[in-house]
Design an enzyme around this catalytic site. Structure first.
Site, short mmCIF file in Angstrom:
data_model
loop_
_atom_site.label_atom_id
_atom_site.label_comp_id
_atom_site.label_asym_id
_atom_site.label_seq_id
_atom_site.Cartn_x
_atom_site.Cartn_y
_atom_site.Cartn_z
N TYR A 1 0.96 -1.16 -0.09
CA TYR A 1 -0.08 -0.03 0.03
C TYR A 1 0.84 1.29 0.05
O TYR A 1 1.95 1.43 0.73
CB TYR A 1 -0.98 -0.08 1.32
CG TYR A 1 -1.78 1.26 1.39
CD1 TYR A 1 -2.85 1.29 0.50
CD2 TYR A 1 -1.40 2.29 2.27
CE1 TYR A 1 -3.46 2.63 0.57
CE2 TYR A 1 -2.07 3.39 2.54
CZ TYR A 1 -3.15 3.54 1.74
OH TYR A 1 -4.18 4.91 1.70
N LYS B 1 3.09 10.65 8.35
CA LYS B 1 2.85 10.32 9.86
C LYS B 1 3.47 11.30 10.79
O LYS B 1 3.19 12.35 11.06
CB LYS B 1 3.06 8.77 9.98
CG LYS B 1 2.38 7.97 8.92
CD LYS B 1 1.13 7.46 9.43
CE LYS B 1 0.61 6.54 8.35
NZ LYS B 1 -1.04 6.44 8.30
N ASP C 1 9.15 3.87 0.41
CA ASP C 1 8.14 4.34 1.18
C ASP C 1 8.20 4.07 2.58
O ASP C 1 7.92 3.27 3.22
CB ASP C 1 6.59 3.64 0.52
CG ASP C 1 5.46 4.04 1.61
OD1 ASP C 1 5.53 4.77 2.34
OD2 ASP C 1 4.40 3.91 0.98
#
Length: 444
Positions: free
Chosen positions: A156, A284, A257
């Site tokens: 993802y 985040k 990522d």
């Protein structure tokens, strides 16, 4: 009694404990599809509505207090409402929340990140991890002049089109012979699927064969060195090193990522694992609990965004690098000393060992994955290696544990994964372990 029946008992108990949330969900559904703007906020039979957070805890609309190991999908690494973060937000909001020109907090946060992360020469900020991965891919295409991208089955990387391929394909759609591009949602253009190559994680031979066959067309390989959807599974070191060597040889831009894995060390997973990509995407924790994303890497790639030399790739964003987010992120980075990382990561290792012991105690086939301050739980006797080993695990048992832990006052991600934060103590992880023992005893 079957596991499904025991799951229903846990659901019924949850409903009894959350009548106010149930009412609020019904009201929300009048105005929002499914009652929310965030798919990960929903779980069966309905999500609890959160009133506030304080340190390691959240409090829902029914007055239930939950020990929070989800911490907003790993993003709140200092816990909820940290006083230094809230003070920085208040100070900068009082001055103005966003401006058309740059501000000092952006420069300071950029300096901190480029000094800490091995792959970063230059960095740019966005408002989400989705934007971060999207812009990194765009840069790789412009830099190489190639169109295709490669990603991993089950990986993802946000919600934009080119990574919405083979993210959570159901078992019945998986080709037994190996990964194939599968649309994540209806309406994804066929042209997208034609431009995405899907690979199996932790299988270097397969990856090398496919990437060599398509080398002249592949702009980048985007991957998580620690795969969040696999319960924070780190890639095998030889696998990661092999991909680094291969992409370098073939002129393919390697993008990490690190939206979630950045939290395991000052320089992220790339520092811990010792494999350095060409570009990295962030999100985040670097925003201090406010909306944020970023991407950066080698100067020869990032110079494509430089307006002083013509900016081959335009990159706008009304709220990019707004001072409130930058200031909150700066506070977090300053709090994350090596000692804080060491303590969180040690607690993560202790938790993983104790959870494994619980499942062994009850003879429940389970695997506990993770690295540093991250952990994941899978109900399967087999080793977790890739997406297929994850999706073949017992999903009913997973749901039962998640819901049972809610009833015990502990919150994990719906995928039974979670993270430490700087406030986590040994008592906190023991609370999770003891709650897990009680739930497993009820539902096994």
């Amino acid at each position: 009694m079957s596991t499904q029946a025991k799951l229903q008992q846990e659901i019924d108990r949850f409903v009894q404990n959350t009548p106010v949330s149930q009412s609020k969900q019904a009201e929300a559904e009048k105005y929002l599809p499914g009652g929310s703007s965030r798919g990960t906020a929903f779980f069966d039979p309905y999500p609890h509505f959160i009133e506030r957070g304080d340190g390691h805890y959240i409090y829902d609309a029914d007055g239930n207090r939950l020990l929070d190991f989800m911490i907003n999908a790993t993003s709140l690494i200092l816990g909820h409402a940290h006083p230094d973060v809230t003070a920085a937000i208040q100070e900068h909001a009082a001055r103005g929340t966003a401006f058309t020109g740059p501000t000092d907090p952006q420069v300071r946060l950029a300096k901190t990140l480029t000094e800490r992360v091995p792959s970063l020469d230059l960095i740019r900020f966005t408002n989400s991890g989705t934007e971060g991965t999207m812009m990194a891919i765009r840069a790789a295409r412009a830099y190489t002049g190639r169109q295709k991208i490669a990603k991993f089955e089950g990986g993802y990387h946000g919600a934009h089109e080119y990574v919405s391929v083979s993210v959570r394909p159901p078992l019945e759609k998986l080709d037994p012979s190996g990964p194939t591009p599968i649309a994540e949602h209806p309406g994804l253009p066929d042209s997208i699927l034609e431009q995405v190559i899907v690979l199996p994680y932790n299988n270097l031979d397969w990856c090398e064969r496919v990437l060599r066959e398509n080398a002249n067309e592949v702009a980048c390989l985007i991957m998580e060195p620690v795969v969040s959807s696999f319960g924070y599974l780190p890639g095998d070191i030889e696998f990661l090193r092999g991909l680094r060597d291969l992409t370098t040889e073939l002129g393919i831009v390697l993008i990490y990522d690190e939206v979630q894995s950045f939290r395991i060390a000052p320089g992220g997973a790339q520092e811990t694992l010792g494999v350095i990509p060409d570009m990295t995407a962030f999100g985040k924790i670097i925003g201090g609990g406010t909306p944020v994303g970023a991407f950066g890497g080698r100067s020869d790639i990032m110079e494509l965004f430089d307006p002083t030399s013509g900016a081959a790739i335009p990159h706008a964003g009304t709220f990019n690098a707004n001072p409130v987010t930058m200031a909150a992120g700066e506070v977090v980075m300053n709090h994350l000393t090596p000692e804080v990382y060491d303590r969180m990561n040690a607690l993560g290792g202790e938790l993983r060992a104790k959870l494994s012991a619980v499942f062994d105690e009850f003879e429940v086939p389970a695997q506990v994955t993770g690295i540093g301050s991250l952990f994941g739980i899978h109900f399967t006797p087999g080793e977790i290696r890739d997406y297929r080993s994850v999706v073949n695990s017992d999903q009913t048992m997973r749901k039962a544990l998640f819901t049972g832990l809610l009833n015990e006052g502990v919150l994990l991600q719906t995928g039974t994964a979670g993270a430490m934060n700087s406030l986590t103590t040994t008592d906190d992880i023991d609370s999770l372990v003891d709650a897990t023992r009680r739930v497993v005893e009820r539902v096994k």
